[in-house]
Enzyme design. Structure first.
Site, mmCIF file in Angstrom:
data_model
loop_
_atom_site.group_PDB
_atom_site.id
_atom_site.type_symbol
_atom_site.label_atom_id
_atom_site.label_comp_id
_atom_site.label_asym_id
_atom_site.label_seq_id
_atom_site.Cartn_x
_atom_site.Cartn_y
_atom_site.Cartn_z
ATOM 1 N N ASP A 12 14.127 109.101 -53.228
ATOM 2 C CA ASP A 12 12.836 108.727 -52.651
ATOM 3 C C ASP A 12 12.656 109.490 -51.329
ATOM 4 O O ASP A 12 13.594 110.105 -50.821
ATOM 5 C CB ASP A 12 12.859 107.211 -52.409
ATOM 6 C CG ASP A 12 11.525 106.662 -51.934
ATOM 7 O OD1 ASP A 12 10.471 107.261 -52.224
ATOM 8 O OD2 ASP A 12 11.543 105.600 -51.262
ATOM 9 N N GLU B 232 9.719 114.162 -49.824
ATOM 10 C CA GLU B 232 8.614 115.152 -49.692
ATOM 11 C C GLU B 232 8.977 116.264 -48.706
ATOM 12 O O GLU B 232 8.523 117.389 -48.964
ATOM 13 C CB GLU B 232 7.330 114.428 -49.267
ATOM 14 C CG GLU B 232 6.767 113.512 -50.330
ATOM 15 C CD GLU B 232 7.639 112.286 -50.619
ATOM 16 O OE1 GLU B 232 8.250 111.764 -49.667
ATOM 17 O OE2 GLU B 232 7.713 111.881 -51.779
ATOM 18 N N ASP C 56 3.843 105.235 -54.896
ATOM 19 C CA ASP C 56 3.331 103.925 -54.504
ATOM 20 C C ASP C 56 1.897 103.698 -54.973
ATOM 21 O O ASP C 56 0.945 103.857 -54.222
ATOM 22 C CB ASP C 56 3.415 103.768 -52.987
ATOM 23 C CG ASP C 56 4.853 103.814 -52.498
ATOM 24 O OD1 ASP C 56 5.763 103.677 -53.343
ATOM 25 O OD2 ASP C 56 5.065 103.986 -51.289
HETATM 26 O O1 MIG Z 1 8.839 103.816 -47.022
HETATM 27 O O2 MIG Z 1 12.564 102.342 -50.549
HETATM 28 O O3 MIG Z 1 7.818 104.878 -53.099
HETATM 29 O O4 MIG Z 1 9.217 102.878 -54.457
HETATM 30 O O5 MIG Z 1 10.391 100.864 -52.874
HETATM 31 C C1 MIG Z 1 8.835 103.286 -48.304
HETATM 32 C C2 MIG Z 1 11.422 101.596 -50.273
HETATM 33 C C3 MIG Z 1 10.059 103.769 -49.024
HETATM 34 C C4 MIG Z 1 8.824 104.201 -51.055
HETATM 35 C C5 MIG Z 1 8.934 104.245 -52.530
HETATM 36 C C6 MIG Z 1 9.094 102.844 -53.054
HETATM 37 C C7 MIG Z 1 10.301 102.190 -52.424
HETATM 38 C C8 MIG Z 1 10.188 102.216 -50.911
HETATM 39 N N1 MIG Z 1 10.007 103.577 -50.440
#
Ligand code: MIG
Length: 791
Positions: free
Chosen positions: A406, A409, A480
Site C-alpha cells: 500500500d 505511489e 479507497d
Molecule cells: O492512509 O493501511 O488504500 O486499503 O486500509 C491510508 C490503511 C492507508 C490506504 C489503503 C487502505 C488501507 C489504509 N491505507
C-alpha cells in the site's frame, strides 16, 4: 505539433531498426515483431532500460525500406509504415488500408471563456489545460473510434471525449468522473473502430497526459513532461491480437495459488488476535466460505514494517498457525515507508547499505507516513530490492502467506516527494520525476521475487500503485473507494479497463472502503465481487462492520449463496488465469472482446463477460428490481431458471435482491467444484461439469494449485467437446495431457435444459436423474463418450 525536425536527409537500416536522420535529430523506427513497431525520438536524453518491458522482445523481422521524394516507406510482412517530414509516422495494413496516422494540423483546443481565477476564488476547481510538454504526439481520430485501457480511471468504459493523466496519486476524496488520475499509471491505449483495433503503448514514466478527442474531435493527444518519445504501435485488427501484443511486450499475470482466488476478508484494521479469531470463527460457524484474512497496519509494532505488535498480536506464529488449522491464510500489509529510528533493524540495515532515496544533497529523503518520519527504499536499485524481498522472511517464517503493498505511489503525509529526489536505478541515475510512476511497480517486483525465493510457491501480492508490466508481479485493487452506489457502478468499467490494460488479477474493496455500507449495497456488491479475480471485502476504520453477516439475515443468506457460487466456479476462474498467463487475455472482459463486430457492445458499462462463456449483468442501482440485459450473438441460458434466449437482442430480467442476472452461452461446459469452506477443505476428486447444450469445446487445467511445478509440465489437461446430433447430445471427454499425479475419479454431469429418455456412457446405458429441467449423471472420469438421448 510544433516539433520541427525538418526533412529526412538520410537513413540506414541495422537489422530490425531504421535510423532516420532529420535535419535536426535522428529518429528510430524499429520492428519488434511484424505487428509491433517501436517509434523512438531521443528528446530527453539517453535511452534507459525499460521498467515495463524487461526482456529482449525483438524477433528477426524482414524489412523492406524505400525512400521516395519526401517519405520513407518501411514494410514488414504485416504493415506498411510511412515516415515523413517532422517525423510524422503513419501505419497502414499491408494492403494499404489506414490504421493510424499522425495528425498534421496544429493543436486546436476549444475555447474556454471567462476566468479560471475567479472560478477558483469561488471554490470551484479549474480544469488543467495541458500545454508545454517536451514529448507530444497527435494522432488522427478516424471516424467512429472508441478508446479503452489506460489502466484504472473513473468514468465510463469508452474514454473518448475525456482527458487522463499518468501520475500515481493517492487522493482520498471520493473518486468521481472528473478525476484524471488515480493510483495506477498504465499508458496503454486501445483503439477500436469498425473492422479495426490497434494499440499504442507509451513507454515513458514521466507525468503524462492523454486527451482523447476532448480538446478537439479530430485528434487524440499524448504528451509527457519529459523523457523520450518512445511508443509501441501494436496492430490488431482484433482486440485480442492487440492485447496479446501488449502482453508480449509487458508480460502476463502468472497463475496464482488456487486459494488466492478464494474470498478474502479485510478491515482497517483487525487490531488483535482476539478480533481476528472472532471473525474467523464466525465464518466457519456460519458456513460462509473464506480463505484469507488480511492484517492491515495495526498488526505492526508502531507501524514499523516487518514487525508485529507484541501485545495485541502476541505469539504471532501461533496465531497464524491457529488460523491455518481453520483453513485461513494470513496476508499482511507492508508499506514502503521505513520508520526513521536508530536501532530499528530495518532502518539501520538500509541506511548502512545506502538503500534509501536521497535528496539532491545526497541525504536520505524524509517524509511522514503512519510511523512518523520515514525514509523510502530505493526499489530501482536491484540490491535494495533483494534486501527488501529477503526481509519478508520474518513474516513467511511466521506462516504469512501473502503480502499487500500500500502507499506506494509513493504517498507522504507531508506532501509530494520532490521531483529531484535521486534514485540509483541500477547504473542509470534518475530523479523522482521519472521514477514516481514505477515506484509501486518496482516495490511489487521486490515483494514478488522475495516471496518466490523464500517460499518456493507462487507469490500472492496485492499492490495499490503500479505501472505497465506490474501484472507479472502482483494483483491490484482499486484503492479507497466508498460505500456509494456510484462507486459500485464505476467498478465495472474500471475493472474492465484495468483488465484491458494487462491487469487481469484485479478487484475492488467489496462493500466499499470509506463511508458506511448498507445491506442492499452489500448484497449487490458481493454479487459483482464474486466475478472479480481478486475478491476481497475491505473497509475503513470507524466505518460500520462489513463482514457478510453484518447486515441481517437476508443479506447474510445472499452473501453465503453468492460466495458459494464463487467457490463452485473456482476451477473455471483458475482455468482462465492459466490461459491468461499464456495468451494475455483477461478474466473480466467487455463484451466487445468476444463480439468485436457487434457495435452494441462498445459502450456497455454495466455488463461483462467472465471468460468467453459466462455473461454477467449485475444490478448497480438501489431499488432496481428489473434491468435490461443485452445478449450478443449465440444462444444463452439464464443461469437461474435454465430458460433459453436467442442473442443479438436486449431482454428484460427481473432482479429481486437475491438475483444477479447471469447467462451461460449455449455450447459451454463449465467446470465446478463442490461448495467448500476454503480451498483444500475437500479433495474435489469429483469434478462437476455444468453443461449448456450446443456446439462447443472446453479445455480444463489441473495442477497442485501452489507450486511452480506446472512450469515443468506437472499438470493435466482435459478436453470436453459437445455437439447436438438429432435428438442426442454427444459429449466427448478426453484427458489430453497427463503430467500431474492426481486426477479426477468421476465427472458429475449437470446437463441443463434437457429431459433425457436415456443416457449412455461408452455405449452402455447408465442411470441418471432428472432435476428441474436438468439431467444429472455421474460417470467415471475415464469415460470417453456420453450420449444423452432427449425425451
Ligand atoms: O492512509 O493501511 O488504500 O486499503 O486500509 C491510508 C490503511 C492507508 C490506504 C489503503 C487502505 C488501507 C489504509 N491505507
Amino acid at each position: 505539433m510544433n516539433n520541427l525536425y525538418g526533412k529526412i536527409i538520410g537513413y540506414h537500416v541495422e537489422k530490425n531498426k531504421v535510423v532516420i536522420d532529420y535535419e535536426q535529430i535522428s529518429a528510430i523506427v524499429e520492428a519488434i515483431t511484424p505487428e509491433i513497431i517501436n517509434v523512438f525520438l531521443p528528446l530527453g536524453g539517453e535511452r534507459k532500460p525499460s521498467h515495463a518491458i524487461e526482456e529482449e522482445k525483438r524477433v528477426a523481422v524482414e524489412l523492406a525500406v524505400e525512400k521516395d521524394a519526401e517519405d520513407l516507406l518501411i514494410a514488414t510482412d504485416q504493415l506498411q509504415i510511412k515516415v515523413g517530414t517532422n517525423f510524422k509516422v503513419d501505419f497502414y495494413t499491408k494492403d494499404g488500408q489506414v490504421i493510424c496516422r499522425d495528425y498534421r494540423g496544429e493543436r486546436a483546443p476549444f475555447v474556454r471563456r471567462g476566468s479560471a481565477h475567479l472560478m477558483e476564488e469561488e471554490g470551484h476547481k479549474a480544469i488543467e489545460t495541458i500545454q508545454g510538454n517536451r514529448v507530444e504526439v497527435l494522432k488522427e481520430i478516424i471516424g467512429d473510434e472508441y478508446f479503452y485501457g489506460l489502466g484504472e480511471n473513473t468514468g465510463h468504459l469508452n474514454k473518448r471525449g475525456y482527458q487522463y493523466q499518468m501520475w500515481n496519486t493517492d487522493d482520498p476524496s471520493p473518486h468521481v468522473e472528473s478525476y484524471e488520475k488515480l493510483y495506477k499509471s498504465i499508458p496503454f491505449l486501445l483503439t477500436l473502430r469498425k473492422n479495426m483495433a490497434y494499440g499504442l503503448f507509451f513507454d515513458n514514466s514521466y507525468h503524462s497526459y492523454f486527451n482523447l478527442g476532448k480538446e478537439n474531435e479530430r485528434y487524440l493527444y499524448y504528451g509527457a513532461k519529459d523523457g523520450n518519445l518512445n511508443y509501441y504501435f501494436i496492430y490488431g485488427p482484433t482486440v485480442k491480437q492487440v492485447l496479446a501484443g501488449y502482453a508480449y511486450l509487458t508480460g502476463t499475470t502468472p497463475l496464482p495459488q488456487r486459494w488466492a482466488l478464494g474470498y478474502q476478508q479485510s478491515r482497517h484494521s483487525y487490531d488483535s488476535w482476539q478480533r481476528v479469531m472472532e471473525v474467523a470463527k464466525t465464518f466457519r460457524a456460519k458456513q460462509i466460505p473464506c480463505d484469507v484474512i488480511h492484517l492491515d497496519i495495526e498488526y505492526m509494532d508502531d507501524y514499523r514494517v516487518f514487525t508485529w505488535n507484541q501485545e495485541r498480536f502476541a505469539d504471532f506464529e501461533a496465531g497464524v498457525a491457529k488460523l491455518k488449522e481453520m483453513g485461513f491464510k494470513v496476508v499482511t500489509i507492508i508499506d514502503p515507508g521505513v520508520k526513521k529510528e536508530k536501532g530499528y533493524f530495518v532502518y539501520d540495515e538500509g541506511l548502512e547499505q545506502g538503500f534509501y532515496l536521497l535528496d539532491k544533497d545526497g541525504i536520505p529523503y524524509v517524509n511522514r507516513v503512519w510511523p512518523g518520519d520515514v525514509v523510502y527504499p530505493d526499489f530501482s536499485n536491484s540490491k535494495a530490492r533483494r534486501w527488501w524481498g529477503g526481509k519478508h522472511r520474518r513474516l513467511t517464517e511466521q506462516g504469512v502467506a501473502g503480502i499487500w503493498n500500500d502507499m506506494n505511489e509513493p504517498a507522504g503525509f507531508d506532501g509530494p516527494i520532490p521531483d529531484d529526489v535521486v534514485f540509483a536505478n541500477d547504473g542509470y541515475p534518475s530523479v523522482h520525476a521519472e521514477m514516481h510512476n514505477v515506484y509501486g511497480h518496482l516495490m511489487s517486483k521486490a515483494t514478488y521475487e522475495g516471496l518466490s525465493a523464500l517460499t518456493g510457491k507462487r507469490p500472492f501480492v496485492i499492490t495499490r500503485a503500479c505501472f505497465a508490466g506490474t501484472q507479472k508481479y502482483s494483483s491490484v485493487w482499486t484503492g479507497d473507494n466508498c460505500s456509494h452506489w456510484e462507486h459500485l457502478r464505476m467498478a465495472v468499467p474500471m475493472l474492465l479497463n484495468l483488465s484491458l490494460s494487462g491487469l487481469s488479477f484485479c478487484g475492488t474493496d467489496v462493500g466499499g472502503f470509506s463511508y458506511d455500507c448498507n445491506g442492499e449495497l452489500m448484497a449487490r456488491w458481493i454479487q459483482l465481487g464474486i466475478f472479480s479475480p481478486l475478491f476481497r471485502n475491505h473497509s475503513n476504520m470507524h466505518t460500520r462492520d462489513q463482514e457478510p453477516w453484518a447486515f441481517g439475515a437476508e443479506v447474510e443468506a445472499i452473501c453465503r449463496k453468492y460466495i458459494n457460487l464463487r467457490y463452485q466456479l473456482l476451477p473455471y476462474l483458475y482455468d482462465l488465469m492459466w490461459q491468461g498467463e499464456k495468451n494475455g487475455l483477461p478474466v473480466l472482459r467487455p463484451l466487445f472482446l468476444d463480439y468485436q463486430d457487434d457495435a452494441e457492445t462498445y459502450e456497455l458499462n454495466d455488463q461483462f463477460m467472465v471468460g468467453a462463456h459466462l455473461l454477467v449483468a449485475p444490478v448497480l442501482q438501489q431499488g432496481q428490481r428489473r434491468r435490461v440485459v443485452y445478449l450478443p450473438a449465440g444462444e444463452w441460458f439464464d443461469y437461474w431458471t435454465g430458460e433459453k434466449y436467442r442473442g443479438e437482442q436486449p431482454i428484460i430480467r427481473e432482479t429481486p435482491l437475491a438475483v444477479c442476472p447471469i447467462y451461460m452461452k449455449a455450447g459451454s461446459i463449465i467446470p465446478n467444484y463442490q461448495a467448500q469452506n476454503y480451498v483444500g477443505e475437500k479433495d474435489q476428486s469429483d469434478l462437476i461439469l455444468d453443461v449448456y447444450p450446443g456446439e462447443g469445446c472446453y479445455t480444463h487445467y489441473q495442477d497442485d494449485g501452489e507450486t511452480f511445478k506446472y512450469r515443468d509440465g506437472e499438470f493435466n489437461l482435459y478436453r470436453f467437446m459437445q455437439r447436438l446430433a438429432g435428438d442426442k447430445l454427444l459429449l466427448e471427454l478426453e484427458k489430453t495431457t497427463a503430467g500431474y499425479e492426481r486426477s479426477y475419479e468421476n465427472f458429475m454431469l449437470k446437463i441443463n435444459g434437457m429431459e433425457a429418455a436415456a443416457v449412455r456412457a461408452d455405449g452402455k446405458e447408465i442411470t441418471f436423474s432428472q432435476d428441474n429441467g436438468r439431467v444429472l449423471v455421474k460417470i467415471p472420469a475415464a469415460t470417453k463418450l456420453v450420449e444423452v438421448i432427449e425425451k
